[in-house]
Write a protein that holds these residues in place. Sequence first.
Motif, PDB file in Angstrom:
ATOM      1  N   PRO A 264       1.126  -1.103   0.347  1.00  0.00           N
ATOM      2  CA  PRO A 264       0.229   0.056  -0.308  1.00  0.00           C
ATOM      3  C   PRO A 264       0.638   1.150  -0.314  1.00  0.00           C
ATOM      4  N   TYR A 265       1.848   1.453   0.577  1.00  0.00           N
ATOM      5  CA  TYR A 265       2.468   2.803   0.855  1.00  0.00           C
ATOM      6  C   TYR A 265       3.804   2.301   0.303  1.00  0.00           C
ATOM      7  N   TYR A 266       4.674   1.676  -1.300  1.00  0.00           N
ATOM      8  CA  TYR A 266       5.221   2.000  -2.229  1.00  0.00           C
ATOM      9  C   TYR A 266       3.721   2.537  -3.608  1.00  0.00           C
ATOM     10  N   ILE A 267       2.928   1.439  -3.398  1.00  0.00           N
ATOM     11  CA  ILE A 267       2.118   2.061  -3.883  1.00  0.00           C
ATOM     12  C   ILE A 267       1.743   3.442  -4.242  1.00  0.00           C
ATOM     13  N   LYS A 268       1.263   4.030  -2.840  1.00  0.00           N
ATOM     14  CA  LYS A 268       0.883   5.827  -2.711  1.00  0.00           C
ATOM     15  C   LYS A 268       1.933   6.727  -2.902  1.00  0.00           C
ATOM     16  N   ARG A 269       3.273   5.737  -3.017  1.00  0.00           N
ATOM     17  CA  ARG A 269       4.024   7.207  -3.150  1.00  0.00           C
ATOM     18  C   ARG A 269       4.353   7.128  -4.076  1.00  0.00           C
ATOM     19  N   VAL A 270       4.580   6.312  -5.235  1.00  0.00           N
ATOM     20  CA  VAL A 270       4.996   5.861  -6.006  1.00  0.00           C
ATOM     21  C   VAL A 270       3.940   7.324  -7.120  1.00  0.00           C
ATOM     22  N   GLY A 271       2.675   6.743  -6.554  1.00  0.00           N
ATOM     23  CA  GLY A 271       1.426   7.483  -7.881  1.00  0.00           C
ATOM     24  C   GLY A 271       2.013   8.220  -7.326  1.00  0.00           C
ATOM     25  N   GLN A 272       1.595   9.630  -5.754  1.00  0.00           N
ATOM     26  CA  GLN A 272       1.883  10.225  -5.622  1.00  0.00           C
ATOM     27  C   GLN A 272       3.362  11.161  -6.512  1.00  0.00           C
ATOM     28  N   LEU A 273       3.887  10.187  -6.837  1.00  0.00           N
ATOM     29  CA  LEU A 273       5.468  10.956  -7.746  1.00  0.00           C
ATOM     30  C   LEU A 273       4.726  11.225  -8.760  1.00  0.00           C
ATOM     31  N   MET A 274       3.677  10.432  -9.694  1.00  0.00           N
ATOM     32  CA  MET A 274       3.270  10.319 -10.736  1.00  0.00           C
ATOM     33  C   MET A 274       2.260  11.397 -10.893  1.00  0.00           C
ATOM     34  N   ASP A 275       1.574  11.629 -10.576  1.00  0.00           N
ATOM     35  CA  ASP A 275       0.951  13.098 -10.131  1.00  0.00           C
ATOM     36  C   ASP A 275       1.010  13.767  -9.734  1.00  0.00           C
ATOM     37  N   GLY A 276       2.287  13.943  -9.781  1.00  0.00           N
ATOM     38  CA  GLY A 276       2.549  15.356  -8.480  1.00  0.00           C
ATOM     39  C   GLY A 276       1.797  15.817  -7.548  1.00  0.00           C
ATOM     40  N   THR A 277       1.585  15.124  -6.814  1.00  0.00           N
ATOM     41  CA  THR A 277       0.821  15.066  -5.285  1.00  0.00           C
ATOM     42  C   THR A 277       1.702  14.960  -3.975  1.00  0.00           C
ATOM     43  N   TYR A 278       3.609  14.045  -3.977  1.00  0.00           N
ATOM     44  CA  TYR A 278       4.317  13.821  -3.823  1.00  0.00           C
ATOM     45  C   TYR A 278       4.555  14.843  -3.021  1.00  0.00           C
ATOM     46  N   GLU A 279       5.025  14.404  -1.810  1.00  0.00           N
ATOM     47  CA  GLU A 279       5.307  15.266  -0.460  1.00  0.00           C
ATOM     48  C   GLU A 279       6.126  14.779   0.408  1.00  0.00           C
ATOM     49  N   GLN A 280       7.006  15.489   0.808  1.00  0.00           N
ATOM     50  CA  GLN A 280       8.233  14.747   2.149  1.00  0.00           C
ATOM     51  C   GLN A 280       7.116  14.671   3.192  1.00  0.00           C
ATOM     52  N   THR A 281       6.672  13.616   3.751  1.00  0.00           N
ATOM     53  CA  THR A 281       6.757  12.967   4.752  1.00  0.00           C
ATOM     54  C   THR A 281       7.320  11.654   5.023  1.00  0.00           C
ATOM     55  N   ALA A 282       6.695  11.628   6.826  1.00  0.00           N
ATOM     56  CA  ALA A 282       7.054  10.950   8.090  1.00  0.00           C
ATOM     57  C   ALA A 282       5.967   9.593   8.863  1.00  0.00           C
ATOM     58  N   SER A 283       6.405   8.676   7.259  1.00  0.00           N
ATOM     59  CA  SER A 283       5.225   8.355   7.879  1.00  0.00           C
ATOM     60  C   SER A 283       5.656   6.754   8.633  1.00  0.00           C
ATOM     61  N   TRP A 284       4.205   6.502   9.575  1.00  0.00           N
ATOM     62  CA  TRP A 284       4.353   5.090  10.250  1.00  0.00           C
ATOM     63  C   TRP A 284       2.803   4.559  10.280  1.00  0.00           C
ATOM     64  N   GLY A 285       2.775   3.607   9.547  1.00  0.00           N
ATOM     65  CA  GLY A 285       1.547   2.453   9.371  1.00  0.00           C
ATOM     66  C   GLY A 285       1.123   1.735  10.066  1.00  0.00           C
ATOM     67  N   GLY A 286       0.220   1.190  10.805  1.00  0.00           N
ATOM     68  CA  GLY A 286       0.368  -0.343  11.321  1.00  0.00           C
ATOM     69  C   GLY A 286      -1.008  -0.467  10.557  1.00  0.00           C
ATOM     70  N   MET A 287      -1.519  -1.455  11.652  1.00  0.00           N
ATOM     71  CA  MET A 287      -2.126  -2.636  11.622  1.00  0.00           C
ATOM     72  C   MET A 287      -3.906  -1.114  10.378  1.00  0.00           C
ATOM     73  N   PRO A 288      -4.218  -0.637  10.753  1.00  0.00           N
ATOM     74  CA  PRO A 288      -5.682   0.378  10.405  1.00  0.00           C
ATOM     75  C   PRO A 288      -4.818   0.648   8.899  1.00  0.00           C
ATOM     76  N   GLU A 289      -4.121   1.019   8.214  1.00  0.00           N
ATOM     77  CA  GLU A 289      -3.327   1.173   7.065  1.00  0.00           C
ATOM     78  C   GLU A 289      -2.802  -0.076   6.687  1.00  0.00           C
ATOM     79  N   GLY A 290      -3.508  -1.325   6.917  1.00  0.00           N
ATOM     80  CA  GLY A 290      -3.084  -2.061   5.737  1.00  0.00           C
ATOM     81  C   GLY A 290      -1.197  -3.064   6.100  1.00  0.00           C
ATOM     82  N   GLU A 291      -0.530  -2.030   7.289  1.00  0.00           N
ATOM     83  CA  GLU A 291       1.033  -2.489   6.501  1.00  0.00           C
ATOM     84  C   GLU A 291       1.532  -3.218   7.331  1.00  0.00           C
ATOM     85  N   VAL A 292       0.519  -3.748   8.972  1.00  0.00           N
ATOM     86  CA  VAL A 292       0.205  -4.878   9.957  1.00  0.00           C
ATOM     87  C   VAL A 292      -0.194  -5.710   9.797  1.00  0.00           C
TER      88      VAL A 292
END
Length: 364
Positions: A264-292
């Motif tokens: 989910p994170y990799y798809i989101k970040r690459v997508g943001q880079l491609m559509d011009g919405t990419y910004e610097q972040t400090a992400s810490w996802g877990g179960m709610p985000e589907g990362e754990v």
Amino acid sequence: MKLTKLLASAALAVGLATTAFADGHEKTKVGFVYVGPIGDGGWTYQHDQGRLAVEAEFGDAVETVFQESVPEGPDAERVMTQMALSGADIIFTTSFGYMDATNNVAAKFPDIKFEHATGYKRLHDNVSTYDARFYEGRAVLGHIAGNMTETNKIGYIASFPIPEVIQGINSAYLHASKVNPDVEMVVIWAYTWFDPAKEADAAKAMIEQGVDVIMQHTDSTAPQAAAQEANANGGRVFTFGQASDMAAFGPKPRIASIIDDWSPYYIKRVGQLMDGTYEQTASWGGMPEGEVVIGEITDEVPASVKAEALAMVEAISNGTYHPFTGPITKQDGTVFLAEGEVATDVQLVTMDFYVEGITGDIPN
């Protein structure tokens, strides 16, 4: 030999760069730097699944490249530099020890985005960090472990004494001791992310000490194999998959797993880079985000314990439960969290102590 290797890598990198434009339109080139082999069955394997998910999501609009088994240190900086020179638009560096190398190379390539996994240094505008709340999964595994042990000894093979790992040890112990106040946590520091021989030795040492449930924050399946061997010789040892499912070792010794789903994170970040919405972040996802994710809990675990574990997953996922909720006391007897108090992210990312009940010292 090293020079030949480097020249070959550089040639490969240049070759990859030219393919990005071979079909007449510019692709987004996405690079990944891995600390272990993609076949490790654990941490690196799971990051590479995220890379493949990016390819599946964006198809011909992206090109991905990776370098596996890159040691933390000067080698990492050289690999990142080569990847940047090869035309990468964004580079994911997937080990804690890549932190300084990532920032050093990012300073030289301000137009390329760098994303560092599990780190905290964002020294340049083109550096973001991302992590997963592994301690959420450790809470669930700890609950299962506390219920499954017959010797009251559970083990934890730890990699390096950094907050991310200490969080996991504490979370696992807290939840094991809630269901089994007599439980003892045996911690062995392996000082490696991926070294099957060291990991196997740690698991065997634990089993010799009477540990019958083993958790790990290292990347290989060697502890699973050691437990499997012990069981074949009449033992009763349970393990949990780490980073990826390790389902091949089920239904026993592997009785559940903590899965890091980076897709989910990799798809989101690459997508943001491609559509011009990419910004610097400090992400810490877990179960709610589907990362754990907690992998299948096998039938070796009693149905009632499985139901409790899944209820904890649901509570963490919907935000009604936090694994670090007071009262929690530190090993030295001082209060960490008062009754009902929930740990802040700052408290978690600076965690450098064991909770009350764990013996031994955290190495410097």
